[in-house]
Motif scaffolding. Structure first.
Motif, PDB file in Angstrom:
ATOM      1  N   GLY A 175       0.774  -1.229   0.000  1.00 50.12           N
ATOM      2  CA  GLY A 175       0.000   0.000   0.000  1.00 50.12           C
ATOM      3  C   GLY A 175       0.809   1.284   0.000  1.00 50.12           C
ATOM      4  O   GLY A 175       0.288   2.332  -0.393  1.00 50.12           O
ATOM      5  N   ILE A 176       2.072   1.207   0.447  1.00 54.91           N
ATOM      6  CA  ILE A 176       2.892   2.422   0.435  1.00 54.91           C
ATOM      7  C   ILE A 176       3.929   2.389  -0.685  1.00 54.91           C
ATOM      8  O   ILE A 176       4.699   3.327  -0.846  1.00 54.91           O
ATOM      9  CB  ILE A 176       3.565   2.670   1.800  1.00 54.91           C
ATOM     10  CG1 ILE A 176       4.608   1.599   2.126  1.00 54.91           C
ATOM     11  CG2 ILE A 176       2.531   2.757   2.899  1.00 54.91           C
ATOM     12  CD1 ILE A 176       5.389   1.878   3.417  1.00 54.91           C
ATOM     13  N   GLY A 177       3.940   1.299  -1.457  1.00 57.77           N
ATOM     14  CA  GLY A 177       4.777   1.248  -2.648  1.00 57.77           C
ATOM     15  C   GLY A 177       6.259   1.130  -2.385  1.00 57.77           C
ATOM     16  O   GLY A 177       7.054   1.873  -2.954  1.00 57.77           O
ATOM     17  N   VAL A 178       6.643   0.173  -1.525  1.00 56.28           N
ATOM     18  CA  VAL A 178       8.061  -0.044  -1.258  1.00 56.28           C
ATOM     19  C   VAL A 178       8.416  -1.507  -1.459  1.00 56.28           C
ATOM     20  O   VAL A 178       7.546  -2.377  -1.512  1.00 56.28           O
ATOM     21  CB  VAL A 178       8.466   0.397   0.174  1.00 56.28           C
ATOM     22  CG1 VAL A 178       8.348   1.892   0.324  1.00 56.28           C
ATOM     23  CG2 VAL A 178       7.615  -0.317   1.222  1.00 56.28           C
ATOM     24  N   ASP A 179       9.707  -1.774  -1.541  1.00 54.15           N
ATOM     25  CA  ASP A 179      10.220  -3.121  -1.727  1.00 54.15           C
ATOM     26  C   ASP A 179       9.985  -3.963  -0.476  1.00 54.15           C
ATOM     27  O   ASP A 179       9.858  -3.440   0.631  1.00 54.15           O
ATOM     28  CB  ASP A 179      11.725  -3.030  -2.030  1.00 54.15           C
ATOM     29  CG  ASP A 179      12.310  -4.367  -2.414  1.00 54.15           C
ATOM     30  OD1 ASP A 179      12.871  -5.034  -1.517  1.00 54.15           O
ATOM     31  OD2 ASP A 179      12.214  -4.755  -3.583  1.00 54.15           O
ATOM     32  N   ASN A 180       9.964  -5.286  -0.653  1.00 54.80           N
ATOM     33  CA  ASN A 180       9.753  -6.188   0.482  1.00 54.80           C
ATOM     34  C   ASN A 180      10.811  -6.042   1.567  1.00 54.80           C
ATOM     35  O   ASN A 180      10.588  -6.424   2.720  1.00 54.80           O
ATOM     36  CB  ASN A 180       9.720  -7.643  -0.001  1.00 54.80           C
ATOM     37  CG  ASN A 180       8.411  -7.990  -0.677  1.00 54.80           C
ATOM     38  OD1 ASN A 180       7.389  -7.374  -0.419  1.00 54.80           O
ATOM     39  ND2 ASN A 180       8.442  -8.987  -1.549  1.00 54.80           N
ATOM     40  N   SER A 181      11.979  -5.501   1.211  1.00 50.67           N
ATOM     41  CA  SER A 181      13.021  -5.303   2.213  1.00 50.67           C
ATOM     42  C   SER A 181      12.569  -4.341   3.309  1.00 50.67           C
ATOM     43  O   SER A 181      13.121  -4.340   4.411  1.00 50.67           O
ATOM     44  CB  SER A 181      14.299  -4.772   1.554  1.00 50.67           C
ATOM     45  OG  SER A 181      14.080  -3.512   0.946  1.00 50.67           O
ATOM     46  N   TYR A 182      11.557  -3.527   3.023  1.00 53.44           N
ATOM     47  CA  TYR A 182      11.048  -2.578   4.003  1.00 53.44           C
ATOM     48  C   TYR A 182      10.242  -3.252   5.108  1.00 53.44           C
ATOM     49  O   TYR A 182       9.862  -2.594   6.083  1.00 53.44           O
ATOM     50  CB  TYR A 182      10.184  -1.519   3.324  1.00 53.44           C
ATOM     51  CG  TYR A 182      10.960  -0.306   2.852  1.00 53.44           C
ATOM     52  CD1 TYR A 182      11.041   0.845   3.610  1.00 53.44           C
ATOM     53  CD2 TYR A 182      11.626  -0.329   1.635  1.00 53.44           C
ATOM     54  CE1 TYR A 182      11.761   1.947   3.186  1.00 53.44           C
ATOM     55  CE2 TYR A 182      12.351   0.764   1.191  1.00 53.44           C
ATOM     56  CZ  TYR A 182      12.414   1.900   1.969  1.00 53.44           C
ATOM     57  OH  TYR A 182      13.132   2.988   1.542  1.00 53.44           O
ATOM     58  N   LEU A 183       9.980  -4.549   4.986  1.00 52.37           N
ATOM     59  CA  LEU A 183       9.302  -5.250   6.076  1.00 52.37           C
ATOM     60  C   LEU A 183      10.053  -5.068   7.389  1.00 52.37           C
ATOM     61  O   LEU A 183       9.455  -4.984   8.462  1.00 52.37           O
ATOM     62  CB  LEU A 183       9.178  -6.744   5.744  1.00 52.37           C
ATOM     63  CG  LEU A 183       8.073  -7.141   4.763  1.00 52.37           C
ATOM     64  CD1 LEU A 183       8.237  -8.582   4.337  1.00 52.37           C
ATOM     65  CD2 LEU A 183       6.697  -6.926   5.398  1.00 52.37           C
ATOM     66  N   ARG A 184      11.378  -4.974   7.297  1.00 52.02           N
ATOM     67  CA  ARG A 184      12.197  -4.805   8.497  1.00 52.02           C
ATOM     68  C   ARG A 184      12.006  -3.422   9.114  1.00 52.02           C
ATOM     69  O   ARG A 184      12.332  -3.216  10.287  1.00 52.02           O
ATOM     70  CB  ARG A 184      13.675  -5.026   8.158  1.00 52.02           C
ATOM     71  CG  ARG A 184      14.001  -6.426   7.672  1.00 52.02           C
ATOM     72  CD  ARG A 184      15.507  -6.645   7.588  1.00 52.02           C
ATOM     73  NE  ARG A 184      16.122  -5.757   6.619  1.00 52.02           N
ATOM     74  CZ  ARG A 184      16.301  -6.056   5.340  1.00 52.02           C
ATOM     75  NH1 ARG A 184      15.899  -7.224   4.877  1.00 52.02           N
ATOM     76  NH2 ARG A 184      16.883  -5.194   4.526  1.00 52.02           N
ATOM     77  N   ALA A 185      11.532  -2.469   8.312  1.00 54.28           N
ATOM     78  CA  ALA A 185      11.371  -1.101   8.809  1.00 54.28           C
ATOM     79  C   ALA A 185      10.040  -0.886   9.525  1.00 54.28           C
ATOM     80  O   ALA A 185       9.911   0.064  10.301  1.00 54.28           O
ATOM     81  CB  ALA A 185      11.482  -0.108   7.645  1.00 54.28           C
ATOM     82  N   TYR A 189       8.872   1.930  12.360  1.00 53.99           N
ATOM     83  CA  TYR A 189       7.811   2.901  12.086  1.00 53.99           C
ATOM     84  C   TYR A 189       6.769   2.881  13.203  1.00 53.99           C
ATOM     85  O   TYR A 189       6.305   3.932  13.663  1.00 53.99           O
ATOM     86  CB  TYR A 189       7.124   2.580  10.759  1.00 53.99           C
ATOM     87  CG  TYR A 189       7.920   2.900   9.513  1.00 53.99           C
ATOM     88  CD1 TYR A 189       9.181   3.503   9.578  1.00 53.99           C
ATOM     89  CD2 TYR A 189       7.402   2.608   8.259  1.00 53.99           C
ATOM     90  CE1 TYR A 189       9.892   3.793   8.426  1.00 53.99           C
ATOM     91  CE2 TYR A 189       8.114   2.902   7.098  1.00 53.99           C
ATOM     92  CZ  TYR A 189       9.349   3.488   7.183  1.00 53.99           C
ATOM     93  OH  TYR A 189      10.056   3.785   6.045  1.00 53.99           O
ATOM     94  N   LEU A 190       6.406   1.682  13.630  1.00 48.52           N
ATOM     95  CA  LEU A 190       5.387   1.544  14.680  1.00 48.52           C
ATOM     96  C   LEU A 190       5.855   2.158  15.997  1.00 48.52           C
ATOM     97  O   LEU A 190       5.090   2.827  16.695  1.00 48.52           O
ATOM     98  CB  LEU A 190       5.047   0.065  14.882  1.00 48.52           C
ATOM     99  CG  LEU A 190       4.292  -0.609  13.734  1.00 48.52           C
ATOM    100  CD1 LEU A 190       4.291  -2.117  13.916  1.00 48.52           C
ATOM    101  CD2 LEU A 190       2.853  -0.093  13.668  1.00 48.52           C
ATOM    102  N   LYS A 191       7.118   1.934  16.325  1.00 47.57           N
ATOM    103  CA  LYS A 191       7.645   2.415  17.602  1.00 47.57           C
ATOM    104  C   LYS A 191       7.656   3.940  17.693  1.00 47.57           C
ATOM    105  O   LYS A 191       7.512   4.507  18.778  1.00 47.57           O
ATOM    106  CB  LYS A 191       9.058   1.876  17.825  1.00 47.57           C
ATOM    107  CG  LYS A 191       9.098   0.378  18.108  1.00 47.57           C
ATOM    108  CD  LYS A 191      10.543  -0.110  18.211  1.00 47.57           C
ATOM    109  CE  LYS A 191      10.613  -1.604  18.408  1.00 47.57           C
ATOM    110  NZ  LYS A 191      12.021  -2.108  18.462  1.00 47.57           N
TER     111      LYS A 191
END
Length: 258
Positions: A175-185, A189-191
């Motif tokens: 939904g935000i249009g980023v690569d799967n590597s951003y799963l680690r981010a 973001y939540l914190k």
């Protein structure tokens, strides 16, 4: 100079090379027909580059993994927020610039040299066929440009999650249009995001489990009518809470169409 399409490309399967086509079918709420990157909720269904930019950089059409190469538009007028309308009635909303990445590092001397010239991503908002040689029109500032900052797009996405619905990490990535590597981010973001201002309790991990970064998540979800289930975790001797995703997943295919 007339605005026209010079080249069209499609990617048919993961890891494959771009395939040049004379025509592409654009589908609203989907992307490019047959393209592996088609995704209903993504703001990056299509990548468009200016021929003038790749010519200056001595890059061949298709090497930036773009779908559409256009000519005739000045650099300063080719910006996110514009609407491209083609002869068939097909239309694309330009959303944000495609960021330079390691996949194209071998094509340029430095990422600085291609900054702003990597192309602009877009969303199909009207269906239709486009073809090489056809012309198009540009409506400037028809939409708001999406933020170039992934965290800002994250905030803008999660604020829209309605009561009684949930999203997963994987859904956020799309939904935000980023690569799967951003799963680690996502945990980071939540914190740093306020649970008072944003509905963090409606976010689950990629398998549908409740997350540890939100207090009282189970109670908040149940208050909104979401059924929270539990299963035994043999490693920790504790119950793990989860949601049956198919019953509550939020997927708004119109999120970038308006």
């Amino acid at each position: 100079m007339a605005l026209s399409i010079t080249h069209l490309f499609i990617k048919l399967k993961p890891g494959s090379a771009m395939v040049e086509r004379k025509t592409l079918n654009l589908k609203v709420g989907y992307g490019i027909e047959e393209d592996i990157n088609a995704e209903p909720i993504s703001p990056r269904q299509v990548l468009i580059v200016r021929y003038e930019d790749i010519f200056d950089l001595l890059i061949q059409p298709g090497e930036l993994r773009e779908n559409i190469v256009v000519t005739g538009r000045e650099f300063d007028d080719f910006i996110p927020g514009n609407l491209l309308t083609f002869e068939s009635g097909a239309a694309i909303r330009l959303t944000f610039h495609c960021e330079p990445c390691k996949r194209i590092a071998h094509l340029v001397e430095s990422f600085k040299s291609i900054q702003g010239k990597r192309g602009i991503l877009g969303v199909v908002i009207q269906s239709g066929k486009i073809q090489v040689g056809s012309s198009f029109q540009v409506q400037a500032h028809k939409f708001s440009a999406l933020s170039e900052n992934p965290y800002e797009r994250f905030l803008n996405f999660i604020i829209k999650i309605p009561s009684g619905k949930v999203v997963t990490y994987k859904q956020i990535i799309k939904g935000i249009g980023v690569d799967n590597s951003y799963l680690r981010a996502i945990p980071a973001y939540l914190k740093k995001t306020s649970a008072t201002d944003y509905p963090l309790h409606r976010i689950l991990d990629s398998r549908g489990y409740l997350i540890t970064y939100v207090s009282q998540q189970k109670n908040k979800l149940e208050t909104e009518g979401v059924k929270v289930l539990s299963e035994a975790d043999l490693l920790s001797n504790l119950d793990k809470s989860f949601v049956n995703i198919k019953d509550y997943l939020w997927e708004d295919r119109t999120i970038y169409l308006k």
